[in-house]
Design a protein around this motif. Sequence first.
Motif, PDB file in Angstrom:
ATOM      1  N   VAL A  28       0.436  -1.541   0.027  1.00  0.00           N
ATOM      2  CA  VAL A  28      -0.206  -0.035  -0.154  1.00  0.00           C
ATOM      3  C   VAL A  28       1.157   1.177  -0.034  1.00  0.00           C
ATOM      4  O   VAL A  28       0.901   1.847  -0.909  1.00  0.00           O
ATOM      5  CB  VAL A  28      -1.198   0.249   0.928  1.00  0.00           C
ATOM      6  N   HIS A  85       3.082   0.296  -3.484  1.00  0.00           N
ATOM      7  CA  HIS A  85       2.671   0.331  -4.379  1.00  0.00           C
ATOM      8  C   HIS A  85       3.496  -0.551  -5.713  1.00  0.00           C
ATOM      9  O   HIS A  85       3.555  -1.167  -6.751  1.00  0.00           O
ATOM     10  CB  HIS A  85       2.220   1.215  -5.897  1.00  0.00           C
ATOM     11  N   SER A  89      -5.523  -5.637  -7.852  1.00  0.00           N
ATOM     12  CA  SER A  89      -4.698  -5.545  -7.019  1.00  0.00           C
ATOM     13  C   SER A  89      -5.372  -3.743  -6.501  1.00  0.00           C
ATOM     14  O   SER A  89      -4.538  -3.900  -5.581  1.00  0.00           O
ATOM     15  CB  SER A  89      -3.337  -4.834  -8.009  1.00  0.00           C
ATOM     16  N   ASP A  90      -6.339  -3.159  -7.257  1.00  0.00           N
ATOM     17  CA  ASP A  90      -6.416  -1.881  -5.938  1.00  0.00           C
ATOM     18  C   ASP A  90      -7.116  -1.959  -4.960  1.00  0.00           C
ATOM     19  O   ASP A  90      -7.277  -1.454  -3.922  1.00  0.00           O
ATOM     20  CB  ASP A  90      -7.339  -1.149  -6.974  1.00  0.00           C
TER      21      ASP A  90
END
Length: 263
Positions: A81, A84, A216-217
Amino acid sequence: MSGPDASERGTSGPDASEPGRAQAPDSAEPAAGRPAGPGDAPLRGVRVLAGDEFSFADAIGGVRGLVESTLPGLVFVVVFVLIHELMPALVASAGVAVVAVVVRLVQRTPITQAFSGVLGVGIGVVWASLTGEAENFYAWGLWVNAAWCVGAAASILAGRPAVGVIVSMLRSEPMTWRTDPDAGHLRRRYTWATWLWAALFGARLAVQVPIYLQGSDAVGWLGTAKLVMGLPLFALGLWITWLLLGSRGARAEHQDLHPTPPR
């Protein structure tokens, strides 16, 4: 029942978590069905179902077991987070899991829970690195939960409730409850407890699969859901199972099936 997710516990799921105390060898563990004494190592993970008392701390493997089970996943989420980047997050998570095993080897304490954590993290790291998708770090855990959910339901349909089989093994008791006409109440308790675990695994899937499919978001949310629905939910499931099977009524039914011979 570990949940049997090795990456988030010591599982589980039917969990083999056994961090133990640093001073207590495996041989010090009390016999199934007998509460731990002053010189005994506590029953850990699913083994708490064999005891006369329930401890949430023991159910999750103690403070050390909690740290070893949750820290790799937490580190992965935090690193990913923040920056990234997938590989640094994978390396950091795997490094934490390996360090936990190395520390146990140096201290010569049981490595079962720490090693299961390495295995789960290792599969997640390989899967995510091969696909390049951060959410696949959690894919293995989802498949494990699906397998336990289906297996628990199938065991009931087959007339062998998984919880009853596991508890009988932990307590070193025969599984006469399966066919004994006088064991109807006990069979029902085992069936209810097994449905409970099927529902627990199903709840994990119901919450986490939709988040996983977002890609992945949503890794931060997926990792948070895994942590919240990991050991805390596992311990809650064990406690409710123990209430069903460790109560006076349940133990009285066991004694009725296996009466103590006259002296």
